[in-house]
Design a protein around this motif. Structure first.
Motif, short mmCIF file in Angstrom:
data_model
loop_
_atom_site.label_atom_id
_atom_site.label_comp_id
_atom_site.label_asym_id
_atom_site.label_seq_id
_atom_site.Cartn_x
_atom_site.Cartn_y
_atom_site.Cartn_z
N GLY A 97 0.80 -1.22 0.00
CA GLY A 97 0.00 0.00 0.00
C GLY A 97 0.84 1.27 0.00
O GLY A 97 0.35 2.34 -0.36
N ALA A 98 2.10 1.13 0.40
CA ALA A 98 3.01 2.28 0.39
C ALA A 98 3.91 2.25 -0.84
O ALA A 98 4.84 3.05 -0.95
CB ALA A 98 3.86 2.29 1.66
N GLY A 99 3.64 1.30 -1.74
CA GLY A 99 4.43 1.24 -2.97
C GLY A 99 5.60 0.29 -2.92
O GLY A 99 6.42 0.27 -3.84
N GLN A 100 5.71 -0.52 -1.86
CA GLN A 100 6.83 -1.46 -1.80
C GLN A 100 6.62 -2.56 -2.84
O GLN A 100 5.56 -3.20 -2.89
CB GLN A 100 6.97 -2.08 -0.40
N GLN A 101 7.64 -2.76 -3.68
CA GLN A 101 7.57 -3.79 -4.73
C GLN A 101 8.46 -4.97 -4.43
O GLN A 101 8.16 -6.10 -4.79
CB GLN A 101 7.98 -3.18 -6.08
N VAL A 102 9.59 -4.68 -3.79
CA VAL A 102 10.54 -5.75 -3.48
C VAL A 102 10.53 -5.95 -1.96
O VAL A 102 10.88 -5.02 -1.21
CB VAL A 102 11.96 -5.39 -3.97
N PHE A 103 10.13 -7.15 -1.54
CA PHE A 103 9.97 -7.39 -0.11
C PHE A 103 11.26 -7.91 0.50
O PHE A 103 11.37 -9.04 0.98
CB PHE A 103 8.75 -8.29 0.13
#
Ligand code: 5GP
Length: 117
Positions: free
Chosen positions: A91-97
């Motif tokens: 939801g905050a734009g994180q694509q790579v965990f």
């Protein structure tokens, strides 16, 4: 299929990246889709998925990452004006965990704006 993160693959040399700096705890690479003239990522070798997954055990590591950000900004010549961004969660734009700190510099930041763009 491997459950290694993209950044673990980069750390292990399985995927190429422009590595600018590295030490025993983290690496610093150029972002592949820069949002500013200078846009690098500081990535701990430890694959913490998100900032909020860090625990007391990671206190020293998190401090190290912050100190490295300052050091890298100095090395890149942007220490007078740069922005550090951590996206936590999709939801905050994180694509790579795999936790990473964006360092953005050499651009004009709007006063009062916290966005990456
Ligand atoms: P996030 O959205 O998770 O906070 O940031 C992930 C960042 O990783 C994005 O800015 C994206 O451009 C960058 N990125 C994604 N894939 C690669 C890659 O293969 N190599 C590099 N160097 N950066 C990547």
């Amino acid at each position: 299929m491997s459950d290694e993160t993209l950044f673990t693959k980069i750390i292990n040399g399985d995927i190429p990246a422009d590595i600018l700096f590295e030490d025993e705890h983290c690496i610093c690479i150029k972002d592949i889709h820069p949002q500013a003239p200078t846009h690098v990522l500081v990535i701990p070798r430890k694959p913490l998925p998100r900032l909020c997954d860090a625990t007391q055990e990671d206190k020293v590591l998190l401090g190290h990452l912050m100190l490295q950000v300052g050091e890298i900004a100095r090395k890149l010549g942007i220490d007078e004006a740069f922005r550090v961004v951590i996206n936590n969660g999709a939801g905050a734009g994180q694509q790579v965990f795999h936790l990473h700190l964006h360092i953005l510099g050499n651009k004009t930041f709007d006063e009062g704006s916290l966005g990456m763009h």
